[in-house]
Design a protein around this motif. Structure first.
Motif, PDB file in Angstrom:
ATOM      1  N   ALA A   9       0.706  -1.313  -0.009  1.00 44.75           N
ATOM      2  CA  ALA A   9      -0.090  -0.364  -0.085  1.00 44.75           C
ATOM      3  C   ALA A   9       0.694   1.777  -0.073  1.00 44.75           C
ATOM      4  O   ALA A   9       0.640   2.256  -0.742  1.00 44.75           O
ATOM      5  CB  ALA A   9      -0.998  -0.030   1.328  1.00 44.75           C
ATOM      6  N   ALA A  10       1.999   1.335   1.099  1.00 44.98           N
ATOM      7  CA  ALA A  10       2.752   2.457   0.612  1.00 44.98           C
ATOM      8  C   ALA A  10       3.512   2.666  -0.452  1.00 44.98           C
ATOM      9  O   ALA A  10       3.827   3.364  -0.891  1.00 44.98           O
ATOM     10  CB  ALA A  10       3.529   2.186   1.735  1.00 44.98           C
ATOM     11  N   LEU A  11       4.208   1.268  -0.765  1.00 41.33           N
ATOM     12  CA  LEU A  11       4.794   1.055  -2.298  1.00 41.33           C
ATOM     13  C   LEU A  11       4.002   1.996  -3.506  1.00 41.33           C
ATOM     14  O   LEU A  11       4.230   3.080  -4.380  1.00 41.33           O
ATOM     15  CB  LEU A  11       5.408   0.429  -2.781  1.00 41.33           C
ATOM     16  CG  LEU A  11       6.035  -0.290  -1.750  1.00 41.33           C
ATOM     17  CD1 LEU A  11       6.723  -2.068  -1.973  1.00 41.33           C
ATOM     18  CD2 LEU A  11       7.487   0.902  -1.999  1.00 41.33           C
ATOM     19  N   ARG A  12       2.705   1.706  -3.195  1.00 41.15           N
ATOM     20  CA  ARG A  12       1.693   2.173  -3.951  1.00 41.15           C
ATOM     21  C   ARG A  12       1.709   3.374  -4.667  1.00 41.15           C
ATOM     22  O   ARG A  12       1.470   4.088  -5.281  1.00 41.15           O
ATOM     23  CB  ARG A  12       0.515   1.146  -4.016  1.00 41.15           C
ATOM     24  CG  ARG A  12      -0.440   1.187  -5.726  1.00 41.15           C
ATOM     25  CD  ARG A  12      -2.112   0.128  -5.257  1.00 41.15           C
ATOM     26  NE  ARG A  12      -1.831  -0.860  -5.222  1.00 41.15           N
ATOM     27  CZ  ARG A  12      -1.721  -1.568  -3.951  1.00 41.15           C
ATOM     28  NH1 ARG A  12      -2.081  -1.506  -2.874  1.00 41.15           N
ATOM     29  NH2 ARG A  12      -1.528  -3.391  -4.321  1.00 41.15           N
ATOM     30  N   ARG A  13       0.972   4.432  -2.933  1.00 43.97           N
ATOM     31  CA  ARG A  13       1.123   5.270  -3.563  1.00 43.97           C
ATOM     32  C   ARG A  13       1.820   5.924  -3.531  1.00 43.97           C
ATOM     33  O   ARG A  13       2.171   6.683  -4.478  1.00 43.97           O
ATOM     34  CB  ARG A  13       1.043   5.576  -1.359  1.00 43.97           C
ATOM     35  CG  ARG A  13      -1.187   5.234  -1.030  1.00 43.97           C
ATOM     36  CD  ARG A  13      -1.255   6.073   0.208  1.00 43.97           C
ATOM     37  NE  ARG A  13      -0.380   5.847   0.846  1.00 43.97           N
ATOM     38  CZ  ARG A  13      -0.302   4.591   2.267  1.00 43.97           C
ATOM     39  NH1 ARG A  13      -1.551   3.435   2.257  1.00 43.97           N
ATOM     40  NH2 ARG A  13       0.114   4.405   3.470  1.00 43.97           N
ATOM     41  N   ALA A  14       2.875   5.576  -3.652  1.00 43.66           N
ATOM     42  CA  ALA A  14       4.636   6.965  -3.597  1.00 43.66           C
ATOM     43  C   ALA A  14       4.726   6.879  -4.669  1.00 43.66           C
ATOM     44  O   ALA A  14       4.855   7.582  -5.734  1.00 43.66           O
ATOM     45  CB  ALA A  14       5.361   5.952  -2.818  1.00 43.66           C
ATOM     46  N   ALA A  15       4.957   5.518  -6.045  1.00 42.70           N
ATOM     47  CA  ALA A  15       4.655   5.871  -6.950  1.00 42.70           C
ATOM     48  C   ALA A  15       3.819   6.231  -7.472  1.00 42.70           C
ATOM     49  O   ALA A  15       4.078   6.221  -8.884  1.00 42.70           O
ATOM     50  CB  ALA A  15       4.868   3.607  -7.540  1.00 42.70           C
ATOM     51  N   LEU A  16       2.581   5.936  -7.655  1.00 37.78           N
ATOM     52  CA  LEU A  16       1.467   6.551  -8.325  1.00 37.78           C
ATOM     53  C   LEU A  16       1.806   8.392  -8.649  1.00 37.78           C
ATOM     54  O   LEU A  16       1.825   8.361  -8.921  1.00 37.78           O
ATOM     55  CB  LEU A  16       0.126   6.489  -7.887  1.00 37.78           C
ATOM     56  CG  LEU A  16      -0.858   5.141  -8.444  1.00 37.78           C
ATOM     57  CD1 LEU A  16      -1.593   4.756  -7.458  1.00 37.78           C
ATOM     58  CD2 LEU A  16      -0.906   5.021  -9.769  1.00 37.78           C
ATOM     59  N   ALA A  17       1.923   8.091  -7.229  1.00 41.09           N
ATOM     60  CA  ALA A  17       2.300   9.883  -6.968  1.00 41.09           C
ATOM     61  C   ALA A  17       3.297  10.604  -7.792  1.00 41.09           C
ATOM     62  O   ALA A  17       3.339  11.312  -8.657  1.00 41.09           O
ATOM     63  CB  ALA A  17       2.417  10.561  -5.362  1.00 41.09           C
ATOM     64  N   ARG A  18       4.522   9.707  -7.882  1.00 41.13           N
ATOM     65  CA  ARG A  18       5.670   9.818  -8.550  1.00 41.13           C
ATOM     66  C   ARG A  18       5.119   9.619 -10.498  1.00 41.13           C
ATOM     67  O   ARG A  18       5.841  10.823 -10.677  1.00 41.13           O
ATOM     68  CB  ARG A  18       6.664   9.043  -8.346  1.00 41.13           C
ATOM     69  CG  ARG A  18       7.367   9.673  -7.155  1.00 41.13           C
ATOM     70  CD  ARG A  18       8.515   8.707  -6.568  1.00 41.13           C
ATOM     71  NE  ARG A  18       9.072   8.387  -6.942  1.00 41.13           N
ATOM     72  CZ  ARG A  18      10.475   7.307  -8.061  1.00 41.13           C
ATOM     73  NH1 ARG A  18       9.487   5.987  -7.446  1.00 41.13           N
ATOM     74  NH2 ARG A  18      11.470   7.445  -8.657  1.00 41.13           N
ATOM     75  N   ARG A  19       4.531   9.214 -10.380  1.00 36.77           N
ATOM     76  CA  ARG A  19       4.218   8.577 -12.671  1.00 36.77           C
ATOM     77  C   ARG A  19       3.459   9.736 -12.542  1.00 36.77           C
ATOM     78  O   ARG A  19       3.572  10.156 -13.744  1.00 36.77           O
ATOM     79  CB  ARG A  19       3.686   7.144 -12.297  1.00 36.77           C
ATOM     80  CG  ARG A  19       3.767   6.710 -13.309  1.00 36.77           C
ATOM     81  CD  ARG A  19       3.453   5.201 -13.213  1.00 36.77           C
ATOM     82  NE  ARG A  19       2.090   4.711 -13.608  1.00 36.77           N
ATOM     83  CZ  ARG A  19       1.244   4.232 -13.537  1.00 36.77           C
ATOM     84  NH1 ARG A  19       2.354   2.927 -13.975  1.00 36.77           N
ATOM     85  NH2 ARG A  19      -0.432   3.980 -12.656  1.00 36.77           N
TER      86      ARG A  19
END
Length: 199
Positions: A9-19
Motif C-alpha cells: 500500500a505504501a509503495l503503491r501510493r508513492a509510485a502513483l504520486a511520482r508517476r
C-alpha cells in the motif's frame, strides 16, 4: 527509491504520486524507450503470441501503443492479445488485437477489445506477457493496483512463458516487498526506460 522494504500500500501510493507527476512529454519519451528496450533485450521475433495491456493514459501508464504499432508493422512479429475484465470483476479473458479490432472503454476507462469468441486467446497460448506495475523487488514480486487480476492470469499461463513488467520509473528493484502473498506470481524481468532487470 530510498525505501528498501515496505508494504504494497505504501509503495503503491508513492509510485502513483511520482508517476502522475510526470509531464505528458516525459511519459511519451519514456514509453518510447520501453518500446526500443523490448526489442533490444528480448527475442520478440521468436514469440508467436505476446500479451499486451492497453494503457490507462489518465494514470500515466506506459503508452504501449508504440509497441503495438511497431509489432503490427514488423515481420516476423508475434500476434497480440489484450485483456478484457469479466463481469465477475475479478477475472480476465484475452482477445486478439489487430488494427481492425474494435475497442470499447471499460468501467475504469481502459480500452478493451470487443469480445468475439473466434478471437479469444487462451493463457496457455502466450509466449510472453507485458505486465503493468508500480514497483517490484529483487525476487520479481510486483506491486500493481491491488486487484489481483494479473496474478490470477499469470498463474494460468504455460511454463516457460516470459512475464515482463513495464515501468516508467527508473528505480532499482526494492530489496523486498514486505507483504508478498502465496498467490503472487513473480516476474521474470522488469523493463524500465534505462534498461532491464532480470530476476
Amino acid at each position: 527509491m530510498p525505501i528498501n522494504r515496505a508494504p504494497k500500500a505504501a509503495l503503491r501510493r508513492a509510485a502513483l504520486a511520482r508517476r502522475r507527476a510526470l509531464p505528458a512529454a516525459e511519459v511519451a519519451r519514456r514509453s518510447e524507450q520501453l518500446r526500443a528496450g523490448l526489442w533490444q533485450h528480448f527475442p520478440v521475433p521468436e514469440w508467436h503470441w505476446l500479451h499486451v495491456f492497453l494503457p490507462l493514459l489518465a494514470k500515466n501508464e506506459p503508452d504501449t501503443w508504440s509497441i503495438i504499432r511497431q509489432l503490427w508493422a514488423a515481420a516476423p512479429a508475434p500476434r497480440l492479445a489484450a485483456p478484457v475484465v469479466q463481469r465477475d470483476g475479478i477475472s480476465l479473458k484475452h482477445y486478439e488485437l489487430t488494427p481492425a479490432t474494435p475497442l470499447i472503454a471499460s468501467r475504469w476507462g481502459i480500452p478493451e477489445p470487443v469480445p468475439a469468441p473466434a478471437a479469444e486467446v487462451l493463457p496457455a497460448q502466450l509466449d510472453a506477457v507485458l505486465v503493468p506495475l508500480l514497483a517490484c523487488d529483487r525476487r520479481g514480486h510486483r506491486v500493481g493496483y491491488g486487484g489481483g487480476f494479473y496474478d490470477r492470469f499469470l498463474a494460468q499461463c504455460r511454463p516457460g512463458a516470459k512475464f515482463i513488467g513495464l515501468s516508467l520509473l527508473d528505480d532499482e528493484p526494492l530489496a523486498e516487498i514486505a507483504d508478498v502473498l502465496p498467490t503472487d506470481v513473480p516476474l521474470h524481468a522488469c523493463l524500465t526506460p534505462g534498461g532491464v532487470w532480470n530476476f
